[in-house]
Write a protein that holds these residues in place. Structure first.
Motif, PDB file in Angstrom:
ATOM      1  N   ASN A 142       6.806   6.075   3.086  1.00  0.00           N
ATOM      2  CA  ASN A 142       8.136   5.483   2.868  1.00  0.00           C
ATOM      3  C   ASN A 142       8.808   6.015   1.605  1.00  0.00           C
ATOM      4  O   ASN A 142       9.532   5.291   0.925  1.00  0.00           O
ATOM      5  CB  ASN A 142       8.053   3.944   2.754  1.00  0.00           C
ATOM      6  CG  ASN A 142       7.672   3.283   4.054  1.00  0.00           C
ATOM      7  OD1 ASN A 142       8.006   3.779   5.121  1.00  0.00           O
ATOM      8  ND2 ASN A 142       6.958   2.182   3.973  1.00  0.00           N
TER       9      ASN A 142
ATOM     10  N   CYS B 187       0.961   4.564   5.281  1.00  0.00           N
ATOM     11  CA  CYS B 187       0.897   3.420   6.193  1.00  0.00           C
ATOM     12  C   CYS B 187       2.269   2.963   6.664  1.00  0.00           C
ATOM     13  O   CYS B 187       2.405   1.895   7.265  1.00  0.00           O
ATOM     14  CB  CYS B 187       0.150   2.269   5.528  1.00  0.00           C
ATOM     15  SG  CYS B 187       0.869   1.805   3.948  1.00  0.00           S
ATOM     16  N   GLY B 188       3.315   3.750   6.396  1.00  0.00           N
ATOM     17  CA  GLY B 188       4.650   3.400   6.875  1.00  0.00           C
ATOM     18  C   GLY B 188       4.729   3.479   8.388  1.00  0.00           C
ATOM     19  O   GLY B 188       3.836   4.048   9.030  1.00  0.00           O
TER      20      GLY B 188
ATOM     21  N   ARG C 276       3.729   2.791  14.118  1.00  0.00           N
ATOM     22  CA  ARG C 276       4.093   1.589  14.885  1.00  0.00           C
ATOM     23  C   ARG C 276       5.616   1.502  14.959  1.00  0.00           C
ATOM     24  O   ARG C 276       6.311   2.302  14.324  1.00  0.00           O
ATOM     25  CB  ARG C 276       3.532   0.335  14.190  1.00  0.00           C
ATOM     26  CG  ARG C 276       4.052   0.171  12.784  1.00  0.00           C
ATOM     27  CD  ARG C 276       3.409  -0.969  12.016  1.00  0.00           C
ATOM     28  NE  ARG C 276       3.852  -0.921  10.619  1.00  0.00           N
ATOM     29  CZ  ARG C 276       3.290  -0.167   9.680  1.00  0.00           C
ATOM     30  NH1 ARG C 276       2.235   0.560   9.962  1.00  0.00           N
ATOM     31  NH2 ARG C 276       3.775  -0.139   8.455  1.00  0.00           N
TER      32      ARG C 276
ATOM     33  N   ALA D 226       8.001  -7.326   6.121  1.00  0.00           N
ATOM     34  CA  ALA D 226       6.739  -7.893   5.656  1.00  0.00           C
ATOM     35  C   ALA D 226       6.752  -8.074   4.142  1.00  0.00           C
ATOM     36  O   ALA D 226       6.500  -9.152   3.624  1.00  0.00           O
ATOM     37  CB  ALA D 226       5.578  -6.978   6.046  1.00  0.00           C
TER      38      ALA D 226
ATOM     39  N   ALA E 237       0.811  -1.223   0.000  1.00  0.00           N
ATOM     40  CA  ALA E 237       0.000   0.000   0.000  1.00  0.00           C
ATOM     41  C   ALA E 237       0.843   1.272   0.000  1.00  0.00           C
ATOM     42  O   ALA E 237       0.480   2.265  -0.641  1.00  0.00           O
ATOM     43  CB  ALA E 237      -0.943  -0.019   1.197  1.00  0.00           C
TER      44      ALA E 237
ATOM     45  N   PHE F 147      -2.524  -3.053  -0.155  1.00  0.00           N
ATOM     46  CA  PHE F 147      -2.710  -3.668   1.170  1.00  0.00           C
ATOM     47  C   PHE F 147      -1.438  -3.475   1.974  1.00  0.00           C
ATOM     48  O   PHE F 147      -0.339  -3.692   1.471  1.00  0.00           O
ATOM     49  CB  PHE F 147      -3.015  -5.165   1.024  1.00  0.00           C
ATOM     50  CG  PHE F 147      -3.279  -5.838   2.348  1.00  0.00           C
ATOM     51  CD1 PHE F 147      -4.473  -5.619   3.026  1.00  0.00           C
ATOM     52  CD2 PHE F 147      -2.330  -6.674   2.926  1.00  0.00           C
ATOM     53  CE1 PHE F 147      -4.717  -6.223   4.261  1.00  0.00           C
ATOM     54  CE2 PHE F 147      -2.564  -7.282   4.154  1.00  0.00           C
ATOM     55  CZ  PHE F 147      -3.763  -7.058   4.817  1.00  0.00           C
TER      56      PHE F 147
HETATM   57  S1  SF4 Z   1       4.235  -3.334   5.600  1.00  0.00           S
HETATM   58 FE1  SF4 Z   1       4.510  -3.259   3.396  1.00  0.00          FE
HETATM   59  S2  SF4 Z   1       2.826  -1.962   2.683  1.00  0.00           S
HETATM   60 FE2  SF4 Z   1       3.041  -1.606   4.864  1.00  0.00          FE
HETATM   61  S3  SF4 Z   1       4.389   0.155   5.029  1.00  0.00           S
HETATM   62 FE3  SF4 Z   1       5.660  -1.663   5.186  1.00  0.00          FE
HETATM   63  S4  SF4 Z   1       6.352  -2.038   3.109  1.00  0.00           S
HETATM   64 FE4  SF4 Z   1       4.616  -0.657   2.969  1.00  0.00          FE
END
Ligand code: SF4
Length: 186
Positions: free
Chosen positions: A17, A10-11, A48, A107, A3, A37
């Motif tokens: 990011n 969402c970083g 986080r 991830a 995503a 996603f």
């Molecule tokens: S988990 Fe994946 S989608 Fe989420 S911020 Fe990190 S790299 Fe991006």
């Protein structure tokens, strides 16, 4: 697609990011159905802690041989596996043809990830995938990263008749940094 690569905030620090024009272009094609996603946001929220894989790679985590730890040492292994299963569920439900994943992430990393804590003085990289990419690969999905410029050129030529392939583009594992760091030969 990871995503954050689509610009979603969402970083770990609530940013995207950075910006990756190599894949952002995908957003402009109405013929492409893009499903963003963020697995870490799913399990841990945003913002986080940063996390990395210790003792192996994403596949090792799925096989119970490695752990995902946050920068402060909290064990996120279970949450990450849960997130990877959710990502797989989304990919299967949407009949995804190709996953474009943010490299380096514990991830989403698809080619290179940190080997242990990225904030350690002797931080190291390893060839390998993050946990969610491992889950997708295990189920047979095709995965590329935002740094696989040659593969992306082919992708753009498939979705856009007018796209002229840049034959100088190279994938991440053909790049100078990768070859030098991992001592791989041409
Ligand atoms: S988990 Fe994946 S989608 Fe989420 S911020 Fe990190 S790299 Fe991006």
């Amino acid at each position: 697609m990871s995503a954050c690569l689509t610009g979603m905030l969402c970083g770990v620090d609530g940013s995207a990011n950075g910006e990756y024009p190599s894949v952002l272009k995908l957003l402009k094609y109405h013929t492409v159905k893009l499903i963003p996603f963020c697995p870490e946001e799913f399990s841990f929220g945003t913002p986080r802690e940063m996390c990395d894989i210790h003792g192996g790679n994403g596949m090792d985590v799925l096989n119970g041989k490695a752990k995902v730890l946050t920068e402060s040492g909290i064990d996120w292994t279970e949450g990450m596996i849960k997130a990877s299963k959710k990502m797989l569920e989304v990919a299967q439900r949407e009949n995804v043809e190709l996953a474009v994943m943010m490299d380096i992430s514990a991830a989403c990393g698809s080619e290179v990830i940190y080997d242990g804590n990225r904030y350690a003085e002797d931080k190291k990289y390893q060839i390998g995938t993050g946990v969610c990419t491992a889950q997708l690969l295990k189920a047979g999905f095709k995965v590329i990263s935002q740094r696989d410029f040659a593969a992306l050129e082919i992708l753009y030529s498939k979705i856009d008749d007018t796209h002229i392939i840049n034959t100088d583009a190279i994938d991440h594992n053909d790049g100078d940094w990768y070859r030098e760091y991992f001592n791989t030969k041409k």
